[in-house]
Design a protein around this motif. Structure first.
Motif, mmCIF file in Angstrom:
data_model
loop_
_atom_site.group_PDB
_atom_site.id
_atom_site.type_symbol
_atom_site.label_atom_id
_atom_site.label_comp_id
_atom_site.label_asym_id
_atom_site.label_seq_id
_atom_site.Cartn_x
_atom_site.Cartn_y
_atom_site.Cartn_z
ATOM 1 N N ARG A 171 53.361 26.820 12.032
ATOM 2 C CA ARG A 171 54.573 27.499 12.500
ATOM 3 C C ARG A 171 55.755 27.348 11.561
ATOM 4 N N PHE A 172 55.789 26.307 10.743
ATOM 5 C CA PHE A 172 56.866 26.136 9.767
ATOM 6 C C PHE A 172 56.387 25.199 8.672
ATOM 7 N N LEU A 173 57.020 25.299 7.498
ATOM 8 C CA LEU A 173 56.717 24.422 6.376
ATOM 9 C C LEU A 173 58.029 23.996 5.727
ATOM 10 N N PRO A 174 58.117 22.779 5.222
ATOM 11 C CA PRO A 174 59.339 22.365 4.520
ATOM 12 C C PRO A 174 59.501 23.124 3.216
ATOM 13 N N ARG A 175 60.737 23.354 2.828
ATOM 14 C CA ARG A 175 61.001 24.085 1.591
ATOM 15 C C ARG A 175 60.432 23.378 0.367
ATOM 16 N N SER A 229 54.422 39.580 -2.739
ATOM 17 C CA SER A 229 53.054 39.643 -2.219
ATOM 18 C C SER A 229 52.978 39.033 -0.826
ATOM 19 N N LEU A 230 53.673 37.912 -0.623
ATOM 20 C CA LEU A 230 53.706 37.273 0.688
ATOM 21 C C LEU A 230 54.327 38.187 1.729
ATOM 22 N N GLU A 231 55.433 38.816 1.390
ATOM 23 C CA GLU A 231 56.110 39.691 2.344
ATOM 24 C C GLU A 231 55.252 40.901 2.690
ATOM 25 N N ARG A 232 54.526 41.442 1.701
ATOM 26 C CA ARG A 232 53.624 42.575 1.986
ATOM 27 C C ARG A 232 52.502 42.137 2.921
ATOM 28 N N ARG A 233 51.933 40.964 2.658
ATOM 29 C CA ARG A 233 50.843 40.470 3.492
ATOM 30 C C ARG A 233 51.311 40.269 4.939
ATOM 31 N N GLN A 279 57.382 38.826 9.398
ATOM 32 C CA GLN A 279 58.293 38.697 8.277
ATOM 33 C C GLN A 279 58.553 37.221 7.996
ATOM 34 N N LEU A 280 58.910 36.930 6.751
ATOM 35 C CA LEU A 280 59.237 35.563 6.372
ATOM 36 C C LEU A 280 60.627 35.215 6.883
ATOM 37 N N LEU A 281 60.752 34.052 7.501
ATOM 38 C CA LEU A 281 62.044 33.570 7.984
ATOM 39 C C LEU A 281 62.489 32.423 7.097
ATOM 40 N N GLU A 282 63.584 32.622 6.406
ATOM 41 C CA GLU A 282 64.159 31.555 5.569
ATOM 42 C C GLU A 282 65.600 31.875 5.307
ATOM 43 N N ASN A 283 66.391 30.833 5.126
ATOM 44 C CA ASN A 283 67.756 31.019 4.658
ATOM 45 C C ASN A 283 68.107 29.807 3.805
ATOM 46 N N PRO A 284 69.041 29.949 2.889
ATOM 47 C CA PRO A 284 69.324 28.866 1.940
ATOM 48 C C PRO A 284 69.903 27.616 2.582
ATOM 49 N N TYR A 285 70.255 27.679 3.865
ATOM 50 C CA TYR A 285 70.825 26.523 4.540
ATOM 51 C C TYR A 285 69.792 25.737 5.338
ATOM 52 N N ALA A 286 68.591 26.297 5.491
ATOM 53 C CA ALA A 286 67.566 25.666 6.319
ATOM 54 C C ALA A 286 66.615 24.834 5.474
ATOM 55 N N GLU A 287 66.084 23.777 6.072
ATOM 56 C CA GLU A 287 65.169 22.878 5.371
ATOM 57 C C GLU A 287 63.730 23.361 5.420
ATOM 58 N N HIS A 288 63.443 24.390 6.224
ATOM 59 C CA HIS A 288 62.086 24.860 6.414
ATOM 60 C C HIS A 288 62.015 26.383 6.289
ATOM 61 N N ILE A 289 60.804 26.898 6.175
ATOM 62 C CA ILE A 289 60.558 28.332 6.254
ATOM 63 C C ILE A 289 59.564 28.565 7.383
#
Length: 236
Positions: free
Chosen positions: A16-20, A37-41, A48-58
């Protein structure tokens, strides 16, 4: 690259989540070709990929156009796909407002002072400093004192808080509520922050003397007694 991509997608779906700092997660953030490639898959699966530069995980989440197909089945629109009841969703939004909003304000101020505008989408080789910006957490007793009765009473509050911890939204430690891996990812900051800062929840927080990152003159026209219903309607 296909094998690495398959591994990353499988791990994101399983965990469900992975550390950056995870090697494959980091590659997705700094390697433009791998990221595309990840976003297309994911897009092929309605995700969709969930990430933001302030978060420790994706993490991964539903694409907006898939929400109706997933949440709109049956007579009622589901508020989430994690089995959370409405009062748990309301508690989640309250905790998010108390932890993420102040943290984000400090992070943005720090980035502005450092002259880091984060304009490079993949420029995470020098990410925004996070360690010292992590919120110290909020006391469980204080949150219950301010919102417990509105959120179903002591037993419901404790049960819902335990469920949020089990899902990775929060971490409970020594009667304190800390940010979990998913708290800063699974709620859309751009959509929810203005509603909280300008809306009914901000008014309730002001009435209880609880501080969040709001302007002194922020207020809402909604009845504070409807806060739970308003918050619970947000999609997670």
């Amino acid at each position: 690259m296909d094998q690495a991509l398959n591994i990353l997608v499988a791990r994101l779906l399983a965990h469900r989540f992975l550390p950056r700092k995870d090697p494959l997660a980091r590659r997705a953030l700094v390697d433009e070709v791998f990221r595309e490639s990840l976003e297309r898959r994911l897009e092929e699966c309605g995700l969709q990929l969930l990430e933001n530069p302030y978060a420790e995980h994706i993490a991964v989440g539903l694409k907006p156009e898939m929400e109706e197909w997933v949440f709109g089945e049956g007579e009622n629109w589901l508020s989430n796909n994690m089995g959370l009841p409405r009062d748990a969703i309301a508690l989640l939004v309250v905790v998010w407002a108390l932890i993420i909003l102040p943290k984000r304000e400090r992070q943005i101020a720090r980035a502005s002072t450092a002259g880091d505008t984060q304009t490079d989408m993949f420029g995470t080789e020098k990410p925004i400093a996070r360690g010292e910006e992590v919120a110290p957490g909020v006391p469980e007793d204080a949150v219950y004192a301010d919102f417990g009765k509105k959120l179903g009473g002591k037993s419901r509050f404790s049960m819902n808080l335990g469920q949020l911890a089990k899902l990775g939204f929060v971490i409970r430690r020594n009667k304190m509520i800390h940010e979990g891996p998913l708290l800063d990812l699974m709620i859309d900051y751009a959509r929810l922050a203005p509603r909280i800062i300008e809306g009914a929840l901000a008014e309730v927080l002001k009435l209880t003397g609880t501080r969040i990152a709001v302007d002194d003159d922020a207020s809402g026209e909604d009845d504070p007694e409807n806060t739970t219903e308003t918050a619970a309607g947000e999609e997670v």
